[in-house]
Design a protein around this motif. Structure first.
Motif, mmCIF file in Angstrom:
data_model
loop_
_atom_site.group_PDB
_atom_site.id
_atom_site.type_symbol
_atom_site.label_atom_id
_atom_site.label_comp_id
_atom_site.label_asym_id
_atom_site.label_seq_id
_atom_site.Cartn_x
_atom_site.Cartn_y
_atom_site.Cartn_z
ATOM 1 N N THR A 148 0.855 -1.188 0.000
ATOM 2 C CA THR A 148 0.000 0.000 0.000
ATOM 3 C C THR A 148 0.887 1.234 0.000
ATOM 4 O OG1 THR A 148 -1.722 -1.152 1.239
ATOM 5 C CG2 THR A 148 -1.833 1.257 1.213
ATOM 6 N N ARG A 149 0.763 2.021 -1.059
ATOM 7 C CA ARG A 149 1.571 3.233 -1.169
ATOM 8 C C ARG A 149 0.719 4.485 -1.211
ATOM 9 N NH1 ARG A 149 6.020 1.255 -5.542
ATOM 10 N NH2 ARG A 149 7.273 0.041 -4.093
ATOM 11 N N ASP A 150 -0.516 4.344 -1.658
ATOM 12 C CA ASP A 150 -1.423 5.479 -1.732
ATOM 13 C C ASP A 150 -2.318 5.529 -0.513
ATOM 14 O OD1 ASP A 150 -0.757 6.711 -4.114
ATOM 15 O OD2 ASP A 150 -2.080 5.471 -5.313
ATOM 16 N N VAL A 151 -2.857 6.689 -0.271
ATOM 17 C CA VAL A 151 -3.907 6.845 0.718
ATOM 18 C C VAL A 151 -5.215 6.565 -0.012
ATOM 19 C CG1 VAL A 151 -5.127 8.519 2.150
ATOM 20 C CG2 VAL A 151 -2.633 8.508 2.106
ATOM 21 N N ILE A 152 -6.014 5.671 0.555
ATOM 22 C CA ILE A 152 -7.285 5.307 -0.059
ATOM 23 C C ILE A 152 -8.391 5.654 0.928
ATOM 24 C CG2 ILE A 152 -8.697 3.407 -0.941
ATOM 25 C CD1 ILE A 152 -6.045 1.965 -1.569
ATOM 26 N N ALA A 153 -9.406 6.376 0.465
ATOM 27 C CA ALA A 153 -10.534 6.753 1.316
ATOM 28 C C ALA A 153 -11.816 6.199 0.710
ATOM 29 C CB ALA A 153 -10.619 8.265 1.445
ATOM 30 N N GLN A 154 -12.725 5.795 1.591
ATOM 31 C CA GLN A 154 -13.978 5.191 1.142
ATOM 32 C C GLN A 154 -15.047 5.480 2.190
ATOM 33 O OE1 GLN A 154 -14.475 3.094 -1.614
ATOM 34 N NE2 GLN A 154 -16.616 2.793 -1.091
ATOM 35 N N PRO A 155 -16.237 5.892 1.766
ATOM 36 C CA PRO A 155 -17.323 6.018 2.737
ATOM 37 C C PRO A 155 -17.622 4.650 3.345
ATOM 38 C CG PRO A 155 -17.916 7.069 0.656
ATOM 39 C CD PRO A 155 -16.644 6.301 0.422
ATOM 40 N N VAL A 208 5.089 8.086 3.535
ATOM 41 C CA VAL A 208 5.050 8.621 4.896
ATOM 42 C C VAL A 208 4.431 10.021 4.903
ATOM 43 C CG1 VAL A 208 6.467 9.392 6.848
ATOM 44 C CG2 VAL A 208 6.933 7.198 5.745
ATOM 45 N N GLU A 209 4.798 10.856 3.948
ATOM 46 C CA GLU A 209 4.239 12.211 3.885
ATOM 47 C C GLU A 209 2.732 12.167 3.661
ATOM 48 O OE1 GLU A 209 3.568 16.076 4.185
ATOM 49 O OE2 GLU A 209 5.416 15.058 4.730
ATOM 50 N N HIS A 210 2.247 11.308 2.788
ATOM 51 C CA HIS A 210 0.801 11.174 2.568
ATOM 52 C C HIS A 210 0.108 10.674 3.835
ATOM 53 C CE1 HIS A 210 1.018 10.954 -2.103
ATOM 54 N NE2 HIS A 210 1.287 12.145 -1.623
ATOM 55 N N GLY A 211 0.761 9.774 4.552
ATOM 56 C CA GLY A 211 0.211 9.299 5.818
ATOM 57 C C GLY A 211 0.099 10.420 6.837
#
Length: 120
Positions: free
Chosen positions: A44-51, A80-83
């Motif tokens: 997992t490298r991206d930030v993933i958002a979901q309702p 790390v920065e995205h986190g």
């Protein structure tokens, strides 16, 4: 991470070291397979958002990449920065650890209030 949509409820961010089950929990709660689950650390490298909706409570669930560990991956600093950005927008942080491995120094570094992850 995109701006919060009106009416989406609080933002819940999953955080922890690589391969502690953040993506598995994300998929389970959201009822999706949006987050990739693999035995390889750093998948997992991206930030993933979901309702999400859990027992009638609506919220935005966010999966982050692993936040600790020396890595030869040139994208690690960006992960790390995205986190950190996600943590700054969180209404609630869920800190996951590996129950089989127990607490390790990486977990303690993430949890330390004076740590470099940007949450207290």
């Amino acid at each position: 991470m995109a701006a919060k949509r009106p009416g989406s409820g609080p933002t819940v961010v999953l955080v922890g070291r690589p391969n502690v089950g953040k993506s598995t929990l994300f998929n389970r709660i959201t009822g999706t397979r949006r987050s990739i689950v693999a035995p390889v650390a750093g998948t997992t490298r991206d930030v993933i958002a979901q309702p999400a909706d859990w027992q009638g409570l609506q919220f935005e669930l966010v999966d982050t990449g692993g936040l600790f560990g020396a890595s030869a991956d040139p994208l690690h600093d960006l992960v790390v920065e995205h986190g950190r950005r996600s943590l700054a927008q969180a209404d609630l942080i869920v800190f996951l650890v590996d129950g089989r491995e127990g607490l390790v120094s990486g977990d303690e570094e993430i949890a330390r209030p004076s740590g470099s992850w940007g949450f207290r």
